[in-house]
Write an enzyme that holds these catalytic residues in place. Structure first.
Site, PDB file in Angstrom:
ATOM      1  N   GLY A  56     -10.531  52.520 151.522  1.00  0.00           N
ATOM      2  CA  GLY A  56     -10.348  53.812 150.837  1.00  0.00           C
ATOM      3  C   GLY A  56     -10.650  53.723 149.385  1.00  0.00           C
ATOM      4  O   GLY A  56     -11.018  54.864 148.789  1.00  0.00           O
ATOM      5  N   ASP A 115       1.861  56.786 148.666  1.00  0.00           N
ATOM      6  CA  ASP A 115       2.468  57.640 149.155  1.00  0.00           C
ATOM      7  C   ASP A 115       4.046  57.122 149.279  1.00  0.00           C
ATOM      8  O   ASP A 115       5.030  57.240 148.065  1.00  0.00           O
ATOM      9  CB  ASP A 115       2.302  58.113 150.494  1.00  0.00           C
ATOM     10  CG  ASP A 115       2.820  59.049 151.448  1.00  0.00           C
ATOM     11  OD1 ASP A 115       3.565  59.810 150.498  1.00  0.00           O
ATOM     12  OD2 ASP A 115       2.899  59.138 152.232  1.00  0.00           O
ATOM     13  N   ILE A 165      -4.247  64.403 152.107  1.00  0.00           N
ATOM     14  CA  ILE A 165      -5.477  64.849 151.647  1.00  0.00           C
ATOM     15  C   ILE A 165      -6.618  63.993 152.083  1.00  0.00           C
ATOM     16  O   ILE A 165      -6.509  62.755 152.757  1.00  0.00           O
ATOM     17  CB  ILE A 165      -5.316  64.694 150.105  1.00  0.00           C
ATOM     18  CG1 ILE A 165      -4.815  63.284 149.681  1.00  0.00           C
ATOM     19  CG2 ILE A 165      -4.697  65.833 149.564  1.00  0.00           C
ATOM     20  CD1 ILE A 165      -4.974  63.015 148.260  1.00  0.00           C
TER      21      ILE A 165
HETATM   22  P1  IMP Z   1       2.164  54.299 151.690  1.00  0.00           P
HETATM   23  O1  IMP Z   1       2.968  55.228 152.236  1.00  0.00           O
HETATM   24  O2  IMP Z   1       2.370  54.365 149.964  1.00  0.00           O
HETATM   25  O3  IMP Z   1       2.325  52.881 151.982  1.00  0.00           O
HETATM   26  O4  IMP Z   1       0.589  54.606 151.802  1.00  0.00           O
HETATM   27  C1  IMP Z   1       0.084  53.985 152.958  1.00  0.00           C
HETATM   28  C2  IMP Z   1      -1.339  54.552 153.167  1.00  0.00           C
HETATM   29  O5  IMP Z   1      -1.353  55.327 153.875  1.00  0.00           O
HETATM   30  C3  IMP Z   1      -2.194  54.516 151.839  1.00  0.00           C
HETATM   31  O6  IMP Z   1      -2.773  53.329 151.437  1.00  0.00           O
HETATM   32  C4  IMP Z   1      -3.211  55.420 152.536  1.00  0.00           C
HETATM   33  O7  IMP Z   1      -4.222  54.750 153.343  1.00  0.00           O
HETATM   34  C5  IMP Z   1      -2.394  56.220 153.595  1.00  0.00           C
HETATM   35  N1  IMP Z   1      -2.390  57.391 152.965  1.00  0.00           N
HETATM   36  C6  IMP Z   1      -1.071  57.955 152.707  1.00  0.00           C
HETATM   37  N2  IMP Z   1      -1.273  59.282 152.008  1.00  0.00           N
HETATM   38  C7  IMP Z   1      -2.598  59.771 152.510  1.00  0.00           C
HETATM   39  C8  IMP Z   1      -3.238  60.867 152.509  1.00  0.00           C
HETATM   40  O8  IMP Z   1      -2.704  62.006 152.005  1.00  0.00           O
HETATM   41  N3  IMP Z   1      -4.476  60.979 152.802  1.00  0.00           N
HETATM   42  C9  IMP Z   1      -5.135  59.807 153.423  1.00  0.00           C
HETATM   43  N4  IMP Z   1      -4.438  58.525 153.638  1.00  0.00           N
HETATM   44  C10 IMP Z   1      -3.158  58.846 152.934  1.00  0.00           C
END
Ligand code: IMP
Length: 190
Positions: A56, A115, A165
């Site tokens: 990403g 996130d 997104i």
């Molecule tokens: P976390 O919830 O902060 O651990 O995020 C986990 C992973 O989810 C991120 O590194 C992204 O790969 C994916 N992710 C979270 N939100 C989005 C989004 O809105 N679009 C695409 N990938 C997302």
């Protein structure tokens, strides 16, 4: 708001799945310039190592690097989430480790999106255990509403609401990474 120089229908078959452009390519580039200028001041003379997680961060890392006016090194990690449910617990598996040692080095962890914060928290702990001289996070897209763990983020590009997104490296089932803007998908593309 769509100040993109290109209309949505210029994106061919991708356009049909996009409901709205949330952040234009120009807005992304302008913000990255600002962040890059801050980093260039904060890390002057320190030759930091910028570390990103594939895939990403591909575009963000490439564009951020080109704004920097200091010496830097770059390295990448690759992780795989076990399953959607274990991912919710922040369990990730390292499938590619760093090539260079970060011990006693200034490390800037570069992330496309945060996130819940579980993934970043896991990776920051992993990196901190390797005893860098300093460790900070630079995140382009921050979705604070779902945050489960408080994480100090030194540089943040955009604070966004809790919406899924795509584009600028971010995927939905591996697709849409190649959009130069941040968009929302139509419900039937989800
Ligand atoms: P976390 O919830 O902060 O651990 O995020 C986990 C992973 O989810 C991120 O590194 C992204 O790969 C994916 N992710 C979270 N939100 C989005 C989004 O809105 N679009 C695409 N990938 C997302």
């Amino acid at each position: 708001m769509n100040t993109n120089s290109k209309p949505l229908n210029a994106y061919g078959e991708l356009a049909g799945d996009i409901r709205e452009i949330l952040i234009t390519s120009e807005q992304i580039q302008e913000r990255i310039q600002q962040i890059g200028a801050l980093i260039s001041v904060d890390y002057a003379g320190k030759t930091p190592i910028l570390i990103g997680v594939l895939k990403g961060v591909l575009f963000f890392m490439a564009d951020l690097l080109r704004t920097l006016t200091i010496h830097v090194e770059v390295d990448f990690l690759a992780v795989s989430s076990y399953t959607p449910s274990t991912r919710d617990q922040g369990l990730v598996r390292l499938i590619k480790d760093l090539d260079i040692s970060i011990e006693n080095r200034h490390v800037l962890f570069v992330e496309d999106i945060v996130d819940t914060g579980l993934t970043l928290n896991y990776l920051m702990r992993n990196l901190r255990a390797r005893q860098p001289a300093s460790l900070e996070a630079c995140v382009l897209f921050n979705k604070p509403e779902n945050r489960l763990i408080h994480l100090p983020l030194k540089y943040v590009g955009f604070d966004l609401p809790n919406r899924f997104i795509v584009g600028y490296g971010l995927d939905h089932r591996e697709r849409f990474r190649n959009l130069p803007f941040i968009g929302l998908l139509k419900p039937d593309a989800l």
